[in-house]
Design a protein around this motif. Structure first.
Motif, short mmCIF file in Angstrom:
data_model
loop_
_atom_site.label_atom_id
_atom_site.label_comp_id
_atom_site.label_asym_id
_atom_site.label_seq_id
_atom_site.Cartn_x
_atom_site.Cartn_y
_atom_site.Cartn_z
N VAL A 13 0.82 -1.22 0.00
CA VAL A 13 0.00 0.00 0.00
C VAL A 13 0.86 1.27 0.00
N ASN A 14 2.05 1.20 0.56
CA ASN A 14 2.89 2.40 0.63
C ASN A 14 3.75 2.61 -0.61
N LYS A 15 3.73 1.67 -1.54
CA LYS A 15 4.60 1.75 -2.70
C LYS A 15 3.86 1.94 -4.01
N VAL A 16 2.63 1.42 -4.09
CA VAL A 16 1.93 1.35 -5.37
C VAL A 16 0.75 2.32 -5.39
N ALA A 17 0.64 3.08 -6.46
CA ALA A 17 -0.49 4.00 -6.63
C ALA A 17 -1.62 3.24 -7.31
N SER A 18 -2.43 2.54 -6.52
CA SER A 18 -3.47 1.69 -7.09
C SER A 18 -4.83 2.37 -7.13
N ALA A 19 -5.03 3.43 -6.35
CA ALA A 19 -6.31 4.14 -6.38
C ALA A 19 -6.36 5.05 -7.60
N VAL A 20 -7.55 5.23 -8.14
CA VAL A 20 -7.70 6.06 -9.33
C VAL A 20 -8.64 7.23 -9.02
N GLN A 21 -8.27 8.40 -9.53
CA GLN A 21 -9.13 9.58 -9.48
C GLN A 21 -9.51 9.89 -10.91
N LEU A 22 -10.78 9.73 -11.22
CA LEU A 22 -11.27 9.96 -12.57
C LEU A 22 -11.91 11.35 -12.63
N ARG A 23 -11.52 12.16 -13.60
CA ARG A 23 -12.07 13.51 -13.76
C ARG A 23 -12.75 13.62 -15.11
N PHE A 24 -13.98 14.14 -15.08
CA PHE A 24 -14.77 14.34 -16.30
C PHE A 24 -15.29 15.76 -16.30
N ASP A 25 -14.87 16.55 -17.29
CA ASP A 25 -15.29 17.95 -17.37
C ASP A 25 -16.71 18.01 -17.90
N LEU A 26 -17.66 18.07 -16.98
CA LEU A 26 -19.08 18.02 -17.31
C LEU A 26 -19.52 19.28 -18.05
N VAL A 27 -19.10 20.44 -17.59
CA VAL A 27 -19.56 21.71 -18.16
C VAL A 27 -19.12 21.88 -19.61
N ASN A 28 -17.89 21.47 -19.94
CA ASN A 28 -17.36 21.69 -21.28
C ASN A 28 -17.46 20.45 -22.18
N SER A 29 -18.23 19.46 -21.78
CA SER A 29 -18.35 18.24 -22.57
C SER A 29 -19.24 18.46 -23.79
N PRO A 30 -18.73 18.20 -24.99
CA PRO A 30 -19.56 18.37 -26.19
C PRO A 30 -20.51 17.19 -26.41
N SER A 31 -20.32 16.11 -25.68
CA SER A 31 -21.12 14.90 -25.87
C SER A 31 -22.50 14.97 -25.22
N LEU A 32 -22.65 15.84 -24.22
CA LEU A 32 -23.90 15.87 -23.46
C LEU A 32 -24.68 17.15 -23.73
#
Length: 142
Positions: free
Chosen positions: A33-52
């Motif tokens: 746990v102290n060596k590996v970056a296994s957690a993920v932070q996912l970012r989605f730009d909702l305001v500027n998304s052309p898909s929605l």
């Protein structure tokens, strides 16, 4: 080119709109746990998304709650697994579920009126309860 991420039949988002960063996770993992970056932070730009469309963006923003930043970016963190690919898949699945839920407008509530029989039952129950409570008092002087 990466394949589009299908949300509904009519909505698909481009993977380039999603930004992933990996951080060290707390929790199980032992010495790992102290060596590996296994957690993920996912970012989605909702305001500027052309898909929605705008109505979908408004509904997703309301559903996102505290996961939405002031800049209109949805941040989803996943660290429940010890494996980075599993955390990536879970975070993406949570984002897709959030957008899918906001893709459909809520069904409007149709106001209904109680039936006459249910009103009578309610009033009879109230009068029965009132009688029970009146009988609890001290006996009169008659």
């Amino acid at each position: 080119m990466a394949e589009l991420i299908q949300i509904t039949r009519s909505i698909a988002i481009d993977p380039s709109e999603i930004e992933e960063t990996f951080v060290r996770a707390s929790g199980p993992g032992g010495q790992n746990v102290n060596k590996v970056a296994s957690a993920v932070q996912l970012r989605f730009d909702l305001v500027n998304s052309p898909s929605l469309s705008e109505p979908v963006k408004r509904r997703v923003a309301a559903l996102a709650g505290s996961r939405l930043t002031k800049d209109g970016v949805v941040v989803i963190t996943s660290n429940s697994h010890r494996d980075q690919p599993l955390n990536r898949a879970e975070a993406l699945a949570r984002l897709v579920a959030l957008i899918r839920e906001g893709a459909y407008p809520p069904k409007p509530r149709i106001a209904t009126r109680p039936t006459l029989a249910s009103k009578k039952r309610r009033l009879e129950g109230k009068s029965r309860r009132s009688e029970v409570k009146q009988m609890r008092g001290r006996p009169g002087q008659d």
